[in-house]
Design a protein around this motif. Structure first.
Motif, PDB file in Angstrom:
ATOM      1  N   ARG A 128       0.869  -1.173   0.000  1.00 30.74           N
ATOM      2  CA  ARG A 128       0.000   0.000   0.000  1.00 30.74           C
ATOM      3  C   ARG A 128       0.907   1.224   0.000  1.00 30.74           C
ATOM      4  O   ARG A 128       1.947   1.211   0.660  1.00 30.74           O
ATOM      5  CB  ARG A 128      -0.818  -0.052   1.284  1.00 30.74           C
ATOM      6  CG  ARG A 128      -1.684   1.120   1.607  1.00 30.74           C
ATOM      7  CD  ARG A 128      -2.276   0.927   3.003  1.00 30.74           C
ATOM      8  NE  ARG A 128      -3.066  -0.291   3.050  1.00 30.74           N
ATOM      9  CZ  ARG A 128      -4.378  -0.325   2.818  1.00 30.74           C
ATOM     10  NH1 ARG A 128      -5.030   0.795   2.569  1.00 30.74           N
ATOM     11  NH2 ARG A 128      -5.033  -1.456   2.873  1.00 30.74           N
ATOM     12  N   TRP A 129       0.549   2.271  -0.704  1.00 31.54           N
ATOM     13  CA  TRP A 129       1.421   3.441  -0.702  1.00 31.54           C
ATOM     14  C   TRP A 129       0.640   4.745  -0.851  1.00 31.54           C
ATOM     15  O   TRP A 129      -0.509   4.762  -1.268  1.00 31.54           O
ATOM     16  CB  TRP A 129       2.475   3.338  -1.800  1.00 31.54           C
ATOM     17  CG  TRP A 129       1.900   3.322  -3.189  1.00 31.54           C
ATOM     18  CD1 TRP A 129       1.391   2.249  -3.837  1.00 31.54           C
ATOM     19  CD2 TRP A 129       1.776   4.432  -4.073  1.00 31.54           C
ATOM     20  NE1 TRP A 129       0.954   2.609  -5.076  1.00 31.54           N
ATOM     21  CE2 TRP A 129       1.171   3.943  -5.254  1.00 31.54           C
ATOM     22  CE3 TRP A 129       2.110   5.789  -3.987  1.00 31.54           C
ATOM     23  CZ2 TRP A 129       0.891   4.775  -6.342  1.00 31.54           C
ATOM     24  CZ3 TRP A 129       1.841   6.619  -5.071  1.00 31.54           C
ATOM     25  CH2 TRP A 129       1.232   6.108  -6.230  1.00 31.54           C
ATOM     26  N   ARG A 130       1.294   5.829  -0.493  1.00 29.51           N
ATOM     27  CA  ARG A 130       0.692   7.169  -0.576  1.00 29.51           C
ATOM     28  C   ARG A 130       1.828   8.184  -0.536  1.00 29.51           C
ATOM     29  O   ARG A 130       2.740   8.071   0.291  1.00 29.51           O
ATOM     30  CB  ARG A 130      -0.242   7.394   0.617  1.00 29.51           C
ATOM     31  CG  ARG A 130      -0.810   8.814   0.723  1.00 29.51           C
ATOM     32  CD  ARG A 130      -1.741   8.930   1.921  1.00 29.51           C
ATOM     33  NE  ARG A 130      -1.042   8.614   3.162  1.00 29.51           N
ATOM     34  CZ  ARG A 130      -1.469   7.754   4.064  1.00 29.51           C
ATOM     35  NH1 ARG A 130      -2.596   7.095   3.896  1.00 29.51           N
ATOM     36  NH2 ARG A 130      -0.759   7.514   5.152  1.00 29.51           N
ATOM     37  N   ALA A 132       2.538  11.723   0.471  1.00 30.32           N
ATOM     38  CA  ALA A 132       1.958  12.878   1.165  1.00 30.32           C
ATOM     39  C   ALA A 132       2.997  13.589   2.027  1.00 30.32           C
ATOM     40  O   ALA A 132       2.647  14.356   2.904  1.00 30.32           O
ATOM     41  CB  ALA A 132       0.773  12.436   2.019  1.00 30.32           C
ATOM     42  N   GLU A 134       4.615  12.789   4.467  1.00 32.19           N
ATOM     43  CA  GLU A 134       4.246  12.702   5.875  1.00 32.19           C
ATOM     44  C   GLU A 134       5.400  12.156   6.718  1.00 32.19           C
ATOM     45  O   GLU A 134       6.392  11.654   6.208  1.00 32.19           O
ATOM     46  CB  GLU A 134       3.020  11.814   6.047  1.00 32.19           C
ATOM     47  CG  GLU A 134       3.262  10.339   5.793  1.00 32.19           C
ATOM     48  CD  GLU A 134       1.955   9.602   5.539  1.00 32.19           C
ATOM     49  OE1 GLU A 134       1.308   9.203   6.501  1.00 32.19           O
ATOM     50  OE2 GLU A 134       1.606   9.436   4.342  1.00 32.19           O
ATOM     51  N   TYR A 164       4.776   3.689   2.794  1.00 33.31           N
ATOM     52  CA  TYR A 164       4.661   2.306   2.329  1.00 33.31           C
ATOM     53  C   TYR A 164       3.979   1.562   3.473  1.00 33.31           C
ATOM     54  O   TYR A 164       4.495   1.581   4.598  1.00 33.31           O
ATOM     55  CB  TYR A 164       6.043   1.688   2.103  1.00 33.31           C
ATOM     56  CG  TYR A 164       6.616   1.839   0.706  1.00 33.31           C
ATOM     57  CD1 TYR A 164       6.155   2.805  -0.172  1.00 33.31           C
ATOM     58  CD2 TYR A 164       7.630   0.997   0.272  1.00 33.31           C
ATOM     59  CE1 TYR A 164       6.696   2.924  -1.447  1.00 33.31           C
ATOM     60  CE2 TYR A 164       8.181   1.113  -0.995  1.00 33.31           C
ATOM     61  CZ  TYR A 164       7.713   2.078  -1.858  1.00 33.31           C
ATOM     62  OH  TYR A 164       8.250   2.189  -3.111  1.00 33.31           O
ATOM     63  N   GLY A 184      -0.018   9.087   8.819  1.00 36.12           N
ATOM     64  CA  GLY A 184      -1.356   8.891   8.285  1.00 36.12           C
ATOM     65  C   GLY A 184      -2.091   7.683   8.819  1.00 36.12           C
ATOM     66  O   GLY A 184      -3.261   7.479   8.491  1.00 36.12           O
TER      67      GLY A 184
END
Lengths: 265, 265, 265, 265
Positions: A128-130, A132, A134, A164, A184
């Motif tokens: 899973r990834w994003r 941002a 953060e 990640y 997050g």
């Protein structure tokens, strides 16, 4: 020539896809000479003349990973992201065989999705990834593990990181030494090790190209430790010196013929 | 139609290369209807109506392993020896994805060198071997393991076996429950298990085609236990019933896009 | 004084029950100065001035394992057989804490049944045994493991050994590198490693007192490698130099109070 | 009488220290009949007549854990916090032996510091903690694991939890299926499993007495799954039926005498 190196020199090859640094301004500003250059400098600062660092990139013939280069490599680091599919299958095969013969392999960040890492793992290696920017807090889970040796606290922070997160589809790590916390709300197994054949495989997740993560002293320490950890220990019945094996002939899928029917008497 | 099966039925597919039984007299005499037939009969004797066994062989279209068959398979057993290279790569890929999605996989004997087993392991899976009809004594190493449940003693013997010996180039088994002793002086990790993705993988080594090993009651018990052990447990967020996943679309090498930036609030 | 040692010296303490060598003629002839003396000489021959070996025995005050001795020990080897129950519980507790803090621990042969090994394992550590001076063939299961580094073949033999056989009631080894074959028909996990706290624990089974097994060059190599392997790697947030921890205050069963409520901001 | 139970009944004993519920108003309001009562009701709601739940508490003679009770227990759950030291050592010994013989053991929350859990682990089992009623997000790390079967998402939240954080001084879990994220910045291996002897050991961390965590449906599902997972599978050479072993005689530290010198012929 590597053959002129002192026998104890640690021979490291850093493989970098080397695309983003040439095509994306934001990345070029952070890594003007490439991610590999920063990692190479960190290893040289840490190990001095005990290390001999070589660079290999996607654009070179055979991606810079000829049989000769691999034969003189104790530990291979791998960074790739945008062009996993452009890595030739026969080069992947060649690296794979070399790891089974004893070469250490350290996969960095988005190398989780590289052909070679997925082949070594036997799973999809999806996660899973994003993006941002953060906060990531990296926790030490195994404080006696050699790869965390020298860290001054039980955790350190990366103020801007790519997230990640789990589930990370890898075989259960044989050694899990880092788990990351993300602002997050996610967690991630960010430092893992496995053995494959006679070789050691390490994965270290922090390292996005748009953040200066490889300039971070803790990350540099972890990478240096991972290199030393993954280096072959000589191994058994492999002759003298640091040559893991005399040749790189392809491994056959067929049985090894047991010529000596060494029955107990 | 599988859809008419009671919801708790264990759906097993036995894949057999099915060559030796048709080409070698010695093998035909032991397994006149194929190795798969003996294993199928053993599973049906053990599980009765709780199991639904299907057969698939190399010579069939798609080797008998269509998407539809795999979608209705909870556990796949694999026996191959002479023709590993004739198994199509896209079928291997399909089986691999299905294991990661949760299908159990039981590799028997010379399946150690099959494409699919080697892909799941990430190593060469080579071993030492000798055909001398010698005695193999199979020892239980983990007496609480579900796959050895029901064995009456700590070991059992196979009077005539093919020797499979160490070093066996596999990742360290996550669960090691059998180690074999051979008359000629070797040892072998003969019962091993790993998890790959959501699926369980089991390897059982005894089973040479020229010896009646699959007629042995202890081996039949081990195989039945392995099937039950490898069956998916339902798993998480996978909907109701036994459908592991609704579709068999290929797994992409790229990242899973995380659409929900579910930040903690 | 250990404080005068060069900072990289490996400080090894060999603990020997030291009973059989003084009471049984057969043992005295093989080990006239004690089993510990042969092992110490082997380590000194292997490591030279890089090692500083200390001896401790059951009959000494505090069994020779004072807080001061343990504080200056990087790796502790343990050989005991006839008098496990005579080892004081508070000494066991002291050694246990020290292992958790990072001291390496190498259990030899019948030390499988020692209080300290059983406490580290959490199981009974029982096994099957037979004294018949039979042949033991020791197989390498993990040829890339550092403890087998330098062995010239995939196996070696001990012509007269005590049989130790499965089932051996230990937690599944985190690293299994040796499996033994016995003439009488048994197998045994004869080289195993685990981590406990910050410390590494190794078990090596060959070593019966009535056979000259510790004179065997392969066994001496394995023990030397095990010592190097089990040595602390410095570890994290533990200060500089080789002092694993500054004090040896007993570990409390209660929670560690987290004084810094270091919330992410 | 347990002997009148149908042979497939799962016999569960919930051990609760049962102090806070009687002495602290806040806890009494959440668990007026004791934490054990809520867990028992959850198991009965889940398993119906397939389970037979028994309660045992600290204040009872032998803490409610007589030989007879243990002999009729397939899985023992353990909740303790304020009075670990008041659990008698011989009862700990008795439970330990029973686990090695095959009884499942599920340690809940602060049972991490119980004598029995620490004996099974061989480490201090210390951790970092903070009481701040903060959010805990529990992530599934191994989505194919039977203990997470039935969860509808990859994570669930506990709005008010006690923080348990790394480093958690346990042996590396043989199976790690949950990792928790905490609002304050920590991570924790919150769902772990090991095998000890013939028994399975599970640890589930969420469960502080001042928050209604055992009323949470996801926690109830995890506990029920853990009970089913930890139940003995019958095992080998253990006779028929569910009696794991015929007697509970203490395990001796001495060797098992091998009466049958079953040499291969």
């Amino acid at each position: 020539m590597a053959s002129a190196l002192p026998p104890e020199t640690l021979r490291v090859t850093i493989w970098n896809e080397f695309i983003h640094e040439q095509t994306v301004d934001q990345v070029r500003q952070i890594y003007p000479s490439g991610i590999h250059a920063v990692i190479a400098a960190a290893l040289e600062a840490k190990f001095g003349t005990e290390v001999c660092v070589r660079i290999a990139t996607l654009a070179e013939p055979e991606h810079g990973l000829t049989y000769a280069v691999l034969a003189e490599t104790d530990v291979l680091l791998w960074w790739g992201h945008a062009a996993h599919d452009r890595v030739e299958d026969d080069i992947v095969q060649r690296v794979h065989e070399r790891v089974l013969q004893g070469m250490g392999f350290v996969a960095l960040h988005s190398a989780h999705a590289s052909k070679i890492f997925r082949r070594l793992m036997g799973t999809s290696c999806m996660l899973r990834w994003r993006e941002a920017a953060e906060k990531e807090r990296v926790w030490v889970i195994d404080p006696g593990h050699p790869i965390v040796s020298g860290l001054r606290d039980e955790w350190f922070e990366l103020p801007n990181s790519e997230m990640y997160g789990e589930h990370f589809d890898i075989p259960a790590p044989e050694e899990l030494f880092l788990v990351s916390w993300f602002e997050g709300g996610e967690v991630f197994r960010s430092g893992c090790a496995w053995r494959r054949g006679k070789g050691r495989v390490v994965y270290l997740s922090p390292g996005h190209e748009t953040f200066p993560i490889y300039h971070n002293p803790n990350m540099q320490l972890l990478i240096a430790n991972a290199v030393r950890y993954a280096a072959p220990t000589g191994g058994m019945y492999l002759g003298q010196g640091r040559n893991i094996v005399p040749s790189l002939s392809p491994i056959s899928a067929t049985h090894v013929v047991d010529e000596n029917l060494h029955r107990a008497k």
